[in-house]
Design a protein around this motif. Sequence first.
Motif, PDB file in Angstrom:
ATOM      1  N   GLY A 128      23.086  -8.355 -45.408  1.00 18.14           N
ATOM      2  CA  GLY A 128      24.249  -7.635 -44.904  1.00 18.14           C
ATOM      3  C   GLY A 128      24.757  -8.256 -43.628  1.00 18.14           C
ATOM      4  O   GLY A 128      24.272  -9.310 -43.200  1.00 18.14           O
ATOM      5  N   MET A 129      25.745  -7.580 -43.050  1.00 20.67           N
ATOM      6  CA  MET A 129      26.346  -8.089 -41.806  1.00 20.67           C
ATOM      7  C   MET A 129      26.635  -6.921 -40.877  1.00 20.67           C
ATOM      8  O   MET A 129      27.122  -5.879 -41.318  1.00 20.67           O
ATOM      9  N   ASP A 130      26.317  -7.099 -39.584  1.00 22.19           N
ATOM     10  CA  ASP A 130      26.645  -6.047 -38.597  1.00 22.19           C
ATOM     11  C   ASP A 130      28.049  -6.319 -38.048  1.00 22.19           C
ATOM     12  O   ASP A 130      28.239  -7.009 -37.067  1.00 22.19           O
ATOM     13  N   ILE A 131      29.016  -5.717 -38.721  1.00 23.51           N
ATOM     14  CA  ILE A 131      30.418  -5.980 -38.386  1.00 23.51           C
ATOM     15  C   ILE A 131      30.797  -5.418 -37.019  1.00 23.51           C
ATOM     16  O   ILE A 131      31.829  -5.777 -36.467  1.00 23.51           O
ATOM     17  N   ASP A 132      29.932  -4.555 -36.463  1.00 22.00           N
ATOM     18  CA  ASP A 132      30.220  -4.012 -35.132  1.00 22.00           C
ATOM     19  C   ASP A 132      29.860  -4.993 -34.014  1.00 22.00           C
ATOM     20  O   ASP A 132      29.935  -4.651 -32.838  1.00 22.00           O
ATOM     21  N   HIS A 133      29.461  -6.217 -34.401  1.00 28.49           N
ATOM     22  CA  HIS A 133      29.297  -7.270 -33.396  1.00 28.49           C
ATOM     23  C   HIS A 133      30.465  -8.260 -33.445  1.00 28.49           C
ATOM     24  O   HIS A 133      30.396  -9.348 -32.873  1.00 28.49           O
ATOM     25  N   THR A 134      31.545  -7.890 -34.139  1.00 22.91           N
ATOM     26  CA  THR A 134      32.713  -8.769 -34.208  1.00 22.91           C
ATOM     27  C   THR A 134      33.350  -8.919 -32.822  1.00 22.91           C
ATOM     28  O   THR A 134      33.675 -10.025 -32.383  1.00 22.91           O
ATOM     29  N   PHE A 135      33.529  -7.783 -32.144  1.00 22.09           N
ATOM     30  CA  PHE A 135      34.245  -7.781 -30.860  1.00 22.09           C
ATOM     31  C   PHE A 135      33.313  -7.485 -29.690  1.00 22.09           C
ATOM     32  O   PHE A 135      32.316  -6.779 -29.847  1.00 22.09           O
ATOM     33  N   ASP A 136      33.706  -7.992 -28.521  1.00 23.97           N
ATOM     34  CA  ASP A 136      33.069  -7.502 -27.297  1.00 23.97           C
ATOM     35  C   ASP A 136      33.893  -6.324 -26.777  1.00 23.97           C
ATOM     36  O   ASP A 136      34.866  -5.903 -27.398  1.00 23.97           O
ATOM     37  N   ARG A 137      33.530  -5.817 -25.641  1.00 21.43           N
ATOM     38  CA  ARG A 137      34.193  -4.592 -25.148  1.00 21.43           C
ATOM     39  C   ARG A 137      35.619  -4.824 -24.652  1.00 21.43           C
ATOM     40  O   ARG A 137      36.341  -3.882 -24.350  1.00 21.43           O
ATOM     41  N   THR A 138      36.040  -6.121 -24.541  1.00 24.91           N
ATOM     42  CA  THR A 138      37.423  -6.384 -24.129  1.00 24.91           C
ATOM     43  C   THR A 138      38.304  -6.677 -25.341  1.00 24.91           C
ATOM     44  O   THR A 138      39.476  -7.026 -25.191  1.00 24.91           O
ATOM     45  N   GLY A 139      37.742  -6.579 -26.540  1.00 23.51           N
ATOM     46  CA  GLY A 139      38.530  -6.828 -27.750  1.00 23.51           C
ATOM     47  C   GLY A 139      38.609  -8.289 -28.140  1.00 23.51           C
ATOM     48  O   GLY A 139      39.328  -8.657 -29.069  1.00 23.51           O
ATOM     49  N   SER A 140      37.865  -9.145 -27.439  1.00 22.58           N
ATOM     50  CA  SER A 140      37.792 -10.564 -27.835  1.00 22.58           C
ATOM     51  C   SER A 140      36.611 -10.739 -28.785  1.00 22.58           C
ATOM     52  O   SER A 140      35.692  -9.929 -28.777  1.00 22.58           O
ATOM     53  N   PRO A 141      36.619 -11.829 -29.585  1.00 18.89           N
ATOM     54  CA  PRO A 141      35.446 -12.083 -30.434  1.00 18.89           C
ATOM     55  C   PRO A 141      34.185 -12.127 -29.566  1.00 18.89           C
ATOM     56  O   PRO A 141      34.198 -12.705 -28.472  1.00 18.89           O
ATOM     57  N   ASP A 142      33.142 -11.493 -30.042  1.00 15.58           N
ATOM     58  CA  ASP A 142      31.938 -11.319 -29.230  1.00 15.58           C
ATOM     59  C   ASP A 142      31.183 -12.643 -29.050  1.00 15.58           C
ATOM     60  O   ASP A 142      31.279 -13.561 -29.878  1.00 15.58           O
ATOM     61  N   LEU A 143      30.465 -12.698 -27.957  1.00 10.42           N
ATOM     62  CA  LEU A 143      29.515 -13.788 -27.718  1.00 10.42           C
ATOM     63  C   LEU A 143      28.154 -13.105 -27.660  1.00 10.42           C
ATOM     64  O   LEU A 143      27.914 -12.304 -26.759  1.00 10.42           O
ATOM     65  N   CYS A 144      27.297 -13.398 -28.636  1.00 11.67           N
ATOM     66  CA  CYS A 144      26.013 -12.694 -28.698  1.00 11.67           C
ATOM     67  C   CYS A 144      24.899 -13.713 -28.555  1.00 11.67           C
ATOM     68  O   CYS A 144      24.802 -14.638 -29.353  1.00 11.67           O
ATOM     69  N   MET A 145      24.060 -13.554 -27.539  1.00 15.48           N
ATOM     70  CA  MET A 145      22.983 -14.508 -27.248  1.00 15.48           C
ATOM     71  C   MET A 145      23.546 -15.941 -27.249  1.00 15.48           C
ATOM     72  O   MET A 145      23.002 -16.836 -27.890  1.00 15.48           O
ATOM     73  N   ASN A 146      24.689 -16.099 -26.592  1.00 13.08           N
ATOM     74  CA  ASN A 146      25.366 -17.400 -26.473  1.00 13.08           C
ATOM     75  C   ASN A 146      25.915 -17.958 -27.773  1.00 13.08           C
ATOM     76  O   ASN A 146      26.274 -19.130 -27.842  1.00 13.08           O
ATOM     77  N   MET A 149      30.933 -15.283 -32.102  1.00 16.24           N
ATOM     78  CA  MET A 149      31.259 -14.513 -33.300  1.00 16.24           C
ATOM     79  C   MET A 149      32.739 -14.728 -33.624  1.00 16.24           C
ATOM     80  O   MET A 149      33.478 -15.285 -32.813  1.00 16.24           O
ATOM     81  N   ALA A 150      33.179 -14.247 -34.792  1.00 15.81           N
ATOM     82  CA  ALA A 150      34.584 -14.404 -35.163  1.00 15.81           C
ATOM     83  C   ALA A 150      35.097 -13.128 -35.818  1.00 15.81           C
ATOM     84  O   ALA A 150      34.319 -12.305 -36.298  1.00 15.81           O
ATOM     85  N   VAL A 151      36.423 -13.001 -35.831  1.00  9.44           N
ATOM     86  CA  VAL A 151      37.064 -11.855 -36.485  1.00  9.44           C
ATOM     87  C   VAL A 151      37.435 -12.302 -37.897  1.00  9.44           C
ATOM     88  O   VAL A 151      38.249 -13.214 -38.058  1.00  9.44           O
ATOM     89  N   TYR A 152      36.822 -11.693 -38.900  1.00  8.55           N
ATOM     90  CA  TYR A 152      37.097 -12.102 -40.285  1.00  8.55           C
ATOM     91  C   TYR A 152      38.015 -11.101 -40.987  1.00  8.55           C
ATOM     92  O   TYR A 152      37.937  -9.899 -40.744  1.00  8.55           O
ATOM     93  N   ASP A 153      38.873 -11.626 -41.866  1.00  6.20           N
ATOM     94  CA  ASP A 153      39.755 -10.735 -42.636  1.00  6.20           C
ATOM     95  C   ASP A 153      39.042 -10.307 -43.934  1.00  6.20           C
ATOM     96  O   ASP A 153      37.952 -10.792 -44.257  1.00  6.20           O
ATOM     97  N   VAL A 154      39.687  -9.423 -44.665  1.00  3.69           N
ATOM     98  CA  VAL A 154      39.046  -8.869 -45.858  1.00  3.69           C
ATOM     99  C   VAL A 154      38.715  -9.961 -46.894  1.00  3.69           C
ATOM    100  O   VAL A 154      37.612  -9.963 -47.458  1.00  3.69           O
ATOM    101  N   PRO A 155      39.623 -10.939 -47.159  1.00  3.86           N
ATOM    102  CA  PRO A 155      39.231 -11.994 -48.113  1.00  3.86           C
ATOM    103  C   PRO A 155      37.958 -12.738 -47.675  1.00  3.86           C
ATOM    104  O   PRO A 155      37.117 -13.089 -48.520  1.00  3.86           O
ATOM    105  N   ALA A 156      37.784 -12.951 -46.388  1.00  2.00           N
ATOM    106  CA  ALA A 156      36.568 -13.644 -45.916  1.00  2.00           C
ATOM    107  C   ALA A 156      35.337 -12.777 -46.181  1.00  2.00           C
ATOM    108  O   ALA A 156      34.296 -13.273 -46.634  1.00  2.00           O
ATOM    109  N   TRP A 157      35.453 -11.482 -45.903  1.00  2.00           N
ATOM    110  CA  TRP A 157      34.303 -10.594 -46.171  1.00  2.00           C
ATOM    111  C   TRP A 157      33.970 -10.576 -47.654  1.00  2.00           C
ATOM    112  O   TRP A 157      32.793 -10.562 -48.026  1.00  2.00           O
TER     113      TRP A 157
END
Length: 299
Positions: A128-146, A149-157
């Motif tokens: 599975g995928m934790d889609i709640d790690h897509t964004f950081d708190r400023t609405g930009s794609p998240d950076l997790c442990m350096n 991450m990216a924002v994917y659209d429905v076709p990508a999912w």
Amino acid sequence: MELQKTDPRTVTREYFDSLLLEQRLVGAVEPDTETVIYGHRFATPIMTAALSHLKTFNPDAGAPMEAYAKGAADADAVHWIGMTETAEFYSVMNCGAKTIRIVKPYADKDKIFAQLKEAEEAGALAVGMDIDHTFDRTGSPDLCMNEQMAVYDVPAWKEFISATKLPFIVKGVLGVRDAVRCAQMGAQGIVVSHHGGRMPSAVPPLMVLPEIRKELGKDFPIFVDCGIASGVDAYKAMALGATAVSVGGHLMKIVLQEGAEGVTARIRQMTEELKGVMAFTGVKDTSSFDPTVVHLRNF
Ligand SMILES: Cc1cc2nc3c(=O)[nH]c(=O)nc-3n(C[C@H](O)[C@H](O)[C@H](O)COP(=O)(O)O)c2cc1C
């Protein structure tokens, strides 16, 4: 750490405690906690949650990612693993637990496909995928442990979901709208979760769970985490529609202090607590939960 009154973790705890249960003892029988998940039988619906980087919390804890998995295996419970790399993943898989691997929404798409394939080859129960790690708190794609991450659209999912033969679970659903979309995209499970409160004012999972269960029907696998710390909490989630529940922070403290044996003992104890409340409320097995035993405290 003192949590703020408005922190989703505080609100989620309060919501658990505001749910009260009626007794249904007439005609009750001794309950069975056996649970079938993706065609496999387990002794309990209480599972570990997808954790990661446990070593960083206590460098003296030996091999806590492996101990966490072994603890689940010995309790005959489903194990989940979060962000990880190949060597650690195989080392955890070798502990013998039936394991669900949650892959991050890495910007590097090839890494996503490689990790999904790796899970399949290693005999994981699901991915599975934790889609709640897509964004950081400023609405930009998240950076997790350096890692970006990216924002994917429905076709990508849909591409991720169809890249694997394993059931694909979307983790981080917190409302009926996303739940229905996940099912329509071909997901074979969801985790109703706010991931420890990544978004401010996130609703407690149990508040949205009954409506999600109603929309997805009785057989769709719906897992729930966030704040579950007892068999009574697990009961409330199951009564309101969970197929099974994950326990993260609560078991994390135990694995870091007591290792695998502590995890096994606590899962077994929570399962007994769950069984106790099932008995008092007339629930004979894990497919017979009834939301009408739950009452919202309003005094
Ligand atoms: C140390 C730590 C690491 C985590 N790593 C991941 C991860 O890699 N992937 C993931 O999907 N969730 C991860 N989570 C989130 C948990 O799976 C879970 O959703 C969250 O902690 C809420 O459950 P809890 O209140 O029982 O801890 C992590 C949580 C913690 C505390």
